[in-house]
Design a protein around this motif. Structure first.
Motif, mmCIF file in Angstrom:
data_model
loop_
_atom_site.group_PDB
_atom_site.id
_atom_site.type_symbol
_atom_site.label_atom_id
_atom_site.label_comp_id
_atom_site.label_asym_id
_atom_site.label_seq_id
_atom_site.Cartn_x
_atom_site.Cartn_y
_atom_site.Cartn_z
ATOM 1 N N UNK A 176 42.946 13.336 26.470
ATOM 2 C CA UNK A 176 41.582 13.811 26.302
ATOM 3 C C UNK A 176 41.486 14.597 25.002
ATOM 4 N N UNK A 177 40.656 14.092 24.092
ATOM 5 C CA UNK A 177 40.514 14.680 22.763
ATOM 6 C C UNK A 177 39.079 15.171 22.585
ATOM 7 N N UNK A 178 38.950 16.400 22.110
ATOM 8 C CA UNK A 178 37.627 16.930 21.762
ATOM 9 C C UNK A 178 37.538 17.085 20.249
ATOM 10 N N UNK A 193 39.802 8.527 16.936
ATOM 11 C CA UNK A 193 40.335 8.836 18.268
ATOM 12 C C UNK A 193 39.937 7.771 19.277
ATOM 13 N N UNK A 194 38.704 7.287 19.172
ATOM 14 C CA UNK A 194 38.246 6.216 20.058
ATOM 15 C C UNK A 194 39.061 4.947 19.821
ATOM 16 N N UNK A 195 39.292 4.593 18.562
ATOM 17 C CA UNK A 195 40.065 3.391 18.258
ATOM 18 C C UNK A 195 41.508 3.512 18.721
ATOM 19 N N UNK A 196 42.026 4.744 18.785
ATOM 20 C CA UNK A 196 43.392 4.963 19.267
ATOM 21 C C UNK A 196 43.485 4.885 20.786
ATOM 22 N N UNK A 197 42.346 4.869 21.461
ATOM 23 C CA UNK A 197 42.336 4.718 22.916
ATOM 24 C C UNK A 197 42.179 6.007 23.691
ATOM 25 N N UNK A 199 40.210 9.391 25.308
ATOM 26 C CA UNK A 199 38.893 9.753 25.822
ATOM 27 C C UNK A 199 38.353 10.837 24.898
ATOM 28 N N UNK A 200 37.174 10.616 24.319
ATOM 29 C CA UNK A 200 36.686 11.480 23.244
ATOM 30 C C UNK A 200 35.429 12.234 23.673
ATOM 31 N N UNK A 201 35.443 13.536 23.414
ATOM 32 C CA UNK A 201 34.287 14.394 23.672
ATOM 33 C C UNK A 201 33.892 15.094 22.381
ATOM 34 N N UNK A 202 32.617 15.105 22.070
ATOM 35 C CA UNK A 202 32.117 15.854 20.915
ATOM 36 C C UNK A 202 31.610 17.208 21.390
ATOM 37 N N UNK A 219 32.810 9.527 24.366
ATOM 38 C CA UNK A 219 32.514 9.285 25.774
ATOM 39 C C UNK A 219 31.562 10.341 26.329
ATOM 40 N N UNK A 220 31.648 11.559 25.777
ATOM 41 C CA UNK A 220 30.814 12.660 26.245
ATOM 42 C C UNK A 220 30.402 13.514 25.046
ATOM 43 N N UNK A 221 29.333 14.292 25.233
ATOM 44 C CA UNK A 221 28.796 15.107 24.146
ATOM 45 C C UNK A 221 28.226 16.391 24.737
ATOM 46 N N UNK A 222 28.689 17.542 24.256
ATOM 47 C CA UNK A 222 28.254 18.822 24.796
ATOM 48 C C UNK A 222 27.775 19.751 23.684
#
Length: 346
Positions: A176-178, A193-197, A199-202, A219-222
């Motif tokens: 899980x990467x933010x 990060x998305x291309x590396x596979x 889960x990405x959150x901004x 995948x998510x945005x906060x």
């Protein structure tokens, strides 16, 4: 040779057209006809003296792409007509332990920056806001055909600056990467990060770029302006990449890390930031920094981007709009990187 360029005549003064002298092509040099040069936030910090005094006039620019116009007698890796790029460094000692490992950016004697640095021959380097540049062949990258040349320019800084920590801290499936901030660096961090596979959150100050973030691969945005974000995401992430060049509440973001998680700074604010050691003790967290990547890893990044069809989202501008672009960068009014068409310099 005398070439056209845009330079800062002094700290905090607008950039203006000028001409500069480029050295003659030596045995291991490459003369590049610059096609595009990206505008990085660090260009603005540097020419305005935010990171210390500079020698003026100063030509910024370390996101450089173009074609080879001439090569020295000893150059074998590049040929006239090749698509090439130059990033944030143009020299290093080549002999220290870090250089030998391919980590030239951490050269013990200090890597030579593409502009505003003293080169190993004693001259001051001048950057890519120019029609031509002469660079040691060992610091020239090959730009694969699979990347649009203008969209490739920001990869030489924004791309490698985010790719390097993502690789070093193992971003990939199951992680899980933010990404803090969705600007020039942040939008590339999301794509990579998305291309590396992963889960990405901004994590952005507001939700105004949410649609873009999801389109780029998040995948998510906060919104970090909402205090509930730091409660809802507590202990969530394996890696947080902070891309903003402004002060943040480091301790609040450390609270979002899982056990053995790392918060890595790639943005470079002019002001210091403080850390409470108890924020690190909990969950065995780490607070780190990362600065671009070596030449070998930068080439790896370019090849990765070509394989996955990645380039920067850019706004192409003429040279006479550079000062306007600087003000818009400071106002966060760009999606997501300005790139100068250097044909407009002539």
């Amino acid at each position: 040779m005398r070439v056209h360029a845009y330079a800062a005549p002094a700290a905090s003064e607008p950039l203006e057209p000028t001409t500069i002298e480029r050295r003659a092509v030596g045995p291991n040099d490459v003369l590049i006809e610059v096609a595009y040069a990206g505008i990085c936030h660090s260009d603005i910090h540097t020419v305005r003296g935010d990171w210390g005094p500079q020698q003026y006039p100063l030509v910024p620019g370390h996101e450089i792409v173009g074609t080879v116009a001439e090569v020295g007698a000893d150059v074998t890796r590049h040929r006239v007509g090749d698509r090439v790029g130059v990033g944030c460094m143009v020299n290093s000692c080549g002999e220290c332990v870090n250089c030998r490992k391919g980590e030239e950016q951490y050269c013990v004697e200090g890597m030579v920056g593409t502009y505003g640095a003293t080169d190993r021959d004693g001259t001051v380097t001048q950057g890519g806001y120019s029609t031509h540049v002469v660079v040691d062949a060992d610091y020239v990258l090959s730009v694969p055909e699979g990347i649009d040349l203008a969209a490739a320019a920001p990869l030489l800084c924004a791309g490698i600056t985010t790719y390097s920590p993502l690789r070093h801290w193992g971003a990939g499936p199951g992680k899980k990467v933010a990404v803090v901030g969705l600007g020039g660096l942040g939008h590339m961090a999301v794509k990579l990060a998305h291309a590396m596979g992963a889960e990405v959150t901004v994590l952005s100050q507001s939700l105004k770029k949410q649609e873009d973030g999801l389109r780029l691969g998040a995948d998510r945005y906060y919104a970090t302006s909402d205090a509930a974000t730091f409660e809802d995401l507590a202990g969530e992430f394996d890696l947080i990449v902070n891309t903003v060049s402004a002060r943040i509440d480091v301790n609040a973001y450390l609270g979002l890390l899982a056990v053995d998680g790392t918060l890595v700074n790639v943005g470079a604010p002019a002001e210091p930031m403080s850390v409470n050691v108890f924020s690190l003790l909990a969950n065995r967290r780490s607070y780190a920094g990362s600065m671009i990547g070596g030449i070998r890893q930068t080439q790896e990044m370019l090849d990765f981007c070509a394989e996955h069809g990645l380039g920067a989202d850019i706004e192409l501008i003429a040279a006479d709009r550079i000062n306007e672009a600087y003000e818009r960068v400071l106002a966060s009014d760009v999606r997501y990187r300005f790139v100068i068409d250097t044909a407009t310099l002539a």
